[in-house]
Design an enzyme around this catalytic site. Structure first.
Site, mmCIF file in Angstrom:
data_model
loop_
_atom_site.group_PDB
_atom_site.id
_atom_site.type_symbol
_atom_site.label_atom_id
_atom_site.label_comp_id
_atom_site.label_asym_id
_atom_site.label_seq_id
_atom_site.Cartn_x
_atom_site.Cartn_y
_atom_site.Cartn_z
ATOM 1 N N ASP A 174 -42.052 17.792 -23.120
ATOM 2 C CA ASP A 174 -40.822 17.962 -22.786
ATOM 3 C C ASP A 174 -41.262 18.943 -24.085
ATOM 4 O O ASP A 174 -40.140 19.669 -24.370
ATOM 5 C CB ASP A 174 -39.481 17.408 -22.478
ATOM 6 C CG ASP A 174 -38.955 17.634 -22.061
ATOM 7 O OD1 ASP A 174 -38.986 19.346 -22.023
ATOM 8 O OD2 ASP A 174 -38.006 17.354 -21.175
ATOM 9 N N HIS A 189 -34.429 22.502 -25.785
ATOM 10 C CA HIS A 189 -34.149 21.429 -27.333
ATOM 11 C C HIS A 189 -35.022 22.215 -28.492
ATOM 12 O O HIS A 189 -34.454 21.313 -29.408
ATOM 13 C CB HIS A 189 -34.684 20.549 -26.578
ATOM 14 C CG HIS A 189 -34.911 20.097 -25.492
ATOM 15 N ND1 HIS A 189 -33.664 19.311 -24.663
ATOM 16 C CD2 HIS A 189 -35.353 19.574 -24.456
ATOM 17 C CE1 HIS A 189 -33.418 19.000 -23.472
ATOM 18 N NE2 HIS A 189 -34.399 19.484 -23.279
ATOM 19 N N GLY A 194 -32.571 13.970 -22.787
ATOM 20 C CA GLY A 194 -31.871 13.049 -21.949
ATOM 21 C C GLY A 194 -32.736 12.068 -22.386
ATOM 22 O O GLY A 194 -32.603 10.685 -22.293
#
Length: 284
Positions: free
Chosen positions: A187, A192, A210
């Site tokens: 990801d 992030h 998450g």
């Protein structure tokens, strides 16, 4: 409307070959904070290839997590990624995930719900190897500004938090660099990692994935309730209720019984602000 519901639901599943090895599993576990203390025999099950087992939540990153990306580019789905939020996640494992594997993964739009000001797209991925089904994974994607098309509102049940004290409560610190490590499992969203991008998205600094919180909570249940035995997990689902930042601490509360453990996950330093809600692990 950017989401053509009929077209999205009628589209043929996308099929992708995926593979993984022990290094992918070890990297995923390290991204969840495994390996502390480094010589603890219980932690070596997550970090040492000769003892390795696989958390079922690894299904969300196997093959670099291509199922969700493929679903958001499915026929009939044209959405602004800036309006997309990951609303919930569930995984059902049909048997233990092998440390090294090759599988075929199919992905499709399972449902589209009309929440008024937003739409929720449920993306389903299923993985099969030579021995049969491995896992079924559902991702609920919340798309702001795409509701109001007169469709089914879909399920909206919420789990009540038990009034009794939890049988188990653990705290899990989130390392400052944890999001940087976790993103190596596939990801690459700059939300992030990049402070400037995070500010543009409305956050004071980069937030933790998450799905990293999701994996951390499952590991806590396996280690605390299930005696470290990942093979006892049959399914795991959650709703993403809030953000958590690297450097903070997750407080994980567990109520268990009858093959089911209900979990709440909060940010301890922010007055136990919700992080994961409606969270249940089923197990043998």
């Amino acid at each position: 409307m950017p989401i053509d519901v009929a077209k999205a639901l009628a589209a043929e599943p996308r099929t992708t070959p995926i593979s993984w090895g022990h290094k992918d599993v070890q990297l995923y576990h390290l991204g969840l904070g495994a390996g502390v203390p480094a010589t603890d025999p219980d932690e070596l099950r997550y970090t040492l290839e000769s003892r390795l087992h696989v958390l079922p939540s690894f299904a969300t990153v196997a093959g670099a997590g291509l199922a969700m990306a493929g679903g958001l580019s499915a026929p009939g789905v044209e959405v602004d990624l800036a309006a997309v939020l990951h609303g919930g996640q569930s995984v059902r494992v049909h048997r233990p995930i092998p440390v090294d594997g090759e599988a075929t993964q199919t992905s499709r739009v399972q449902a589209v719900y009309d929440k008024g000001k937003a739409a929720v797209i449920v993306l389903r991925s299923e993985a099969f190897d030579a021995d049969g089904p491995l896992w079924t994974s559902d991702s609920s994607i919340f798309v702001r500004g795409e509701g109001g098309f007169g469709g089914d509102r879909g399920p909206s049940e919420r789990l009540e938090v038990p009034s009794t004290a939890p049988q188990f409560t653990v705290v899990r610190p989130i390392k400052e660099e944890q999001a940087l490590l976790y993103r190596l499992s596939g990801d690459w969203n700059p939300l992030h990692a990049d402070p400037g991008f995070a500010k543009l998205a409305g956050f004071e600094r980069p937030i933790l994935h998450g799905l990293c919180s999701y994996g951390m909570a499952l590991k806590a249940v396996v280690d605390t309730v299930l005696g470290g035995d990942v093979t006892r997990v049959t399914s795991y689902g959650t709703r993403f209720a809030g953000v958590v930042f690297p450097g903070e601490t997750l407080r994980i509360r567990m109520w268990t019984g009858e093959g089911r453990t209900q979990v709440t996950v909060t940010a301890a330093e922010r007055d136990d602000a919700p992080v994961l809600a409606d969270t249940v692990v089923t197990h043998s």
